[in-house]
Design an enzyme around this catalytic site. Structure first.
Site, PDB file in Angstrom:
ATOM      1  N   ASN A 225      -0.559   6.892  -2.552  1.00 41.74           N
ATOM      2  CA  ASN A 225       0.488   7.094  -1.746  1.00 41.74           C
ATOM      3  C   ASN A 225       1.288   6.982  -2.242  1.00 41.74           C
ATOM      4  O   ASN A 225       2.025   6.322  -3.080  1.00 41.74           O
ATOM      5  CB  ASN A 225       0.813   5.089  -0.821  1.00 41.74           C
ATOM      6  CG  ASN A 225       2.028   5.734  -0.192  1.00 41.74           C
ATOM      7  OD1 ASN A 225       2.424   6.393   0.205  1.00 41.74           O
ATOM      8  ND2 ASN A 225       2.231   4.192   1.023  1.00 41.74           N
TER       9      ASN A 225
ATOM     10  N   LYS B  72       4.267   8.071  -1.414  1.00 41.03           N
ATOM     11  CA  LYS B  72       5.329   7.555  -0.531  1.00 41.03           C
ATOM     12  C   LYS B  72       6.223   9.201  -0.560  1.00 41.03           C
ATOM     13  O   LYS B  72       6.691  10.146  -0.976  1.00 41.03           O
ATOM     14  CB  LYS B  72       6.208   6.924  -1.121  1.00 41.03           C
ATOM     15  CG  LYS B  72       5.251   5.134  -1.362  1.00 41.03           C
ATOM     16  CD  LYS B  72       5.376   3.874  -1.410  1.00 41.03           C
ATOM     17  CE  LYS B  72       5.011   2.775  -1.760  1.00 41.03           C
ATOM     18  NZ  LYS B  72       5.034   1.900  -1.489  1.00 41.03           N
TER      19      LYS B  72
ATOM     20  N   HIS C 180       2.123   1.425   7.779  1.00 44.08           N
ATOM     21  CA  HIS C 180       2.598   1.092   6.251  1.00 44.08           C
ATOM     22  C   HIS C 180       3.809   0.137   6.846  1.00 44.08           C
ATOM     23  O   HIS C 180       4.984   0.281   7.875  1.00 44.08           O
ATOM     24  CB  HIS C 180       3.138   1.856   5.531  1.00 44.08           C
ATOM     25  CG  HIS C 180       2.681   2.221   3.928  1.00 44.08           C
ATOM     26  ND1 HIS C 180       4.542   1.263   3.697  1.00 44.08           N
ATOM     27  CD2 HIS C 180       2.330   1.678   3.130  1.00 44.08           C
ATOM     28  CE1 HIS C 180       4.281   0.565   2.803  1.00 44.08           C
ATOM     29  NE2 HIS C 180       3.075   1.469   2.053  1.00 44.08           N
TER      30      HIS C 180
ATOM     31  N   GLU D  18      -1.932  -5.013   2.529  1.00 44.36           N
ATOM     32  CA  GLU D  18      -0.684  -5.331   2.208  1.00 44.36           C
ATOM     33  C   GLU D  18       0.550  -6.472   1.911  1.00 44.36           C
ATOM     34  O   GLU D  18       1.351  -6.362   2.737  1.00 44.36           O
ATOM     35  CB  GLU D  18       0.023  -4.082   1.926  1.00 44.36           C
ATOM     36  CG  GLU D  18      -1.158  -3.154   1.982  1.00 44.36           C
ATOM     37  CD  GLU D  18      -0.592  -1.230   1.353  1.00 44.36           C
ATOM     38  OE1 GLU D  18      -0.282  -0.767   0.298  1.00 44.36           O
ATOM     39  OE2 GLU D  18       0.892  -1.332   2.354  1.00 44.36           O
TER      40      GLU D  18
ATOM     41  N   GLY E 116       5.591  -2.808  -4.735  1.00 45.76           N
ATOM     42  CA  GLY E 116       6.756  -2.281  -5.433  1.00 45.76           C
ATOM     43  C   GLY E 116       7.511  -3.734  -5.880  1.00 45.76           C
ATOM     44  O   GLY E 116       8.553  -3.127  -6.744  1.00 45.76           O
TER      45      GLY E 116
ATOM     46  N   GLY F  65       0.479   2.298  -4.491  1.00 49.47           N
ATOM     47  CA  GLY F  65       1.360   2.917  -5.089  1.00 49.47           C
ATOM     48  C   GLY F  65       2.211   3.277  -5.808  1.00 49.47           C
ATOM     49  O   GLY F  65       1.302   4.993  -6.194  1.00 49.47           O
ATOM     50  N   GLY F  66       3.369   2.585  -6.374  1.00 54.61           N
ATOM     51  CA  GLY F  66       3.862   3.355  -7.927  1.00 54.61           C
ATOM     52  C   GLY F  66       2.702   3.981  -9.198  1.00 54.61           C
ATOM     53  O   GLY F  66       3.144   4.841  -9.249  1.00 54.61           O
TER      54      GLY F  66
HETATM   55  P1  PGA Z   1       2.968  -0.029  -4.834  1.00 55.93           P
HETATM   56  O1  PGA Z   1       3.365  -0.211  -2.970  1.00 55.93           O
HETATM   57  O2  PGA Z   1       2.098  -0.293  -4.717  1.00 55.93           O
HETATM   58  O3  PGA Z   1       4.434   0.139  -5.438  1.00 55.93           O
HETATM   59  O4  PGA Z   1       3.002  -1.453  -4.968  1.00 55.93           O
HETATM   60  C1  PGA Z   1       1.858  -0.393  -2.844  1.00 55.93           C
HETATM   61  C2  PGA Z   1       1.481   1.128  -1.101  1.00 55.93           C
HETATM   62  O5  PGA Z   1       3.432   0.213  -0.785  1.00 55.93           O
HETATM   63  O6  PGA Z   1       0.483   0.981  -0.422  1.00 55.93           O
END
Ligand code: PGA
Length: 261
Positions: free
Chosen positions: A8, A10, A99, A177, A183, A242-243
């Site tokens: 993702n 974002k 989300h 999640e 994050g 995400g990241g």
């Molecule tokens: P993250 O984000 O891996 O940066 O924690 C996950 C997400 O929001 O899908």
């Protein structure tokens, strides 16, 4: 079992050129990975979907969208929205729904999410439905009751939409999640994740027996260092990242962790 690893992106990266470079790097690494047991998806910003889908055409990577309009599956006077038809036309075959960042910053509640999930599935898009508790709810031991409430959206869609629950088995993914893990670098233990996923699968089977085959992914600070631990956890069918999905190298390490038979 086939696992899913989904990136993702974002509101990243900043430019179309960077999105193209990341897509090119990912298609190269996907070509070298053994994907017999793993399916891959990236979810770029809406404005980058068509270019990323072009770059990934013919690769093992599927493209998704981060959002669709709750109001119309096609066209209409909904300034700022993109419909299921428009994201499909741009090259997306899946969409994220629910989300926590959409719930938090855009106030998306159960009714909106039910509309989005219905429009996605009725438009033949797959949907990744995200659920998870806040830190306060986690500390109060409310995780299972919070996700039960959130899963009522799926129950409503099964009860009220034209989509057969059988078809939903293939076109629905649930991503657990915890909001406090997104994050932050903080993660639940793999035992906690397994127990929550087990419960999610039970709730889904209670809605309709055919939904017991729906994949349940974990998301929230999954990275190259902890992917192995989640990949080995019972009832974890993949990861929503995400990241760590913004760097081809870390994404590949996560893919390799989940690609093991
Ligand atoms: P993250 O984000 O891996 O940066 O924690 C996950 C997400 O929001 O899908």
């Amino acid at each position: 079992m086939t696992a899913w690893v989904i990136g993702n992106w974002k509101q990243n990266p900043a430019t179309l050129a960077e999105a193209k470079t990341l897509a090119t790097e990912l298609s190269t690494i996907a070509a070298s990975a053994d994907l017999t047991h793993c399916q891959l998806m990236v979810i770029p910003s809406l404005v980058h979907i068509s270019v990323v889908a072009d770059k990934l055409h013919g690769s093992a990577l599927t493209v998704g969208a981060q959002d669709i309009s709750a109001y119309s599956a096609t066209t209409g006077a909904y300034t700022g929205d993109c419909s299921a038809l428009q994201v499909k036309n741009a090259g997306a075959t899946w969409v994220l729904v629910g989300h926590s960042e959409r719930r938090q910053y855009h106030g998306e509640g159960q009714t909106t999410l039910q509309q989005k999930l219905t429009l996605a599935l009725e438009s033949d898009l797959g949907a990744i439905f995200c659920i998870g508790e806040t830190e306060e709810q986690y500390e109060r031991g409310q995780t299972l009751s919070v996700i039960e409430d959130q899963l009522q959206v799926i129950e409503q869609v099964v009860a009220n939409s034209k989509v057969a629950s059988q078809a939903m088995t293939e076109r629905l993914i649930v991503a657990y999640e915890p909001v406090w893990a997104i994050g932050t670098g903080k993660v639940p233990t793999s035992e906690e994740v397994s127990a929550t996923h087990h419960h999610i699968k039970q709730v889904l089977a209670g809605i309709d027996q055919s939904l017991c085959a729906v994949k349940v992914l974990y998301g929230g600070s999954v990275n190259a260092d902890n992917a192995d631990q989640f990949a080995a956890a019972k009832d974890v069918d993949g990861a929503l990242v995400g990241g760590a999905s913004l760097k081809a190298e870390s994404f590949l390490t996560i893919v390799n962790a989940f690609a093991q038979p």
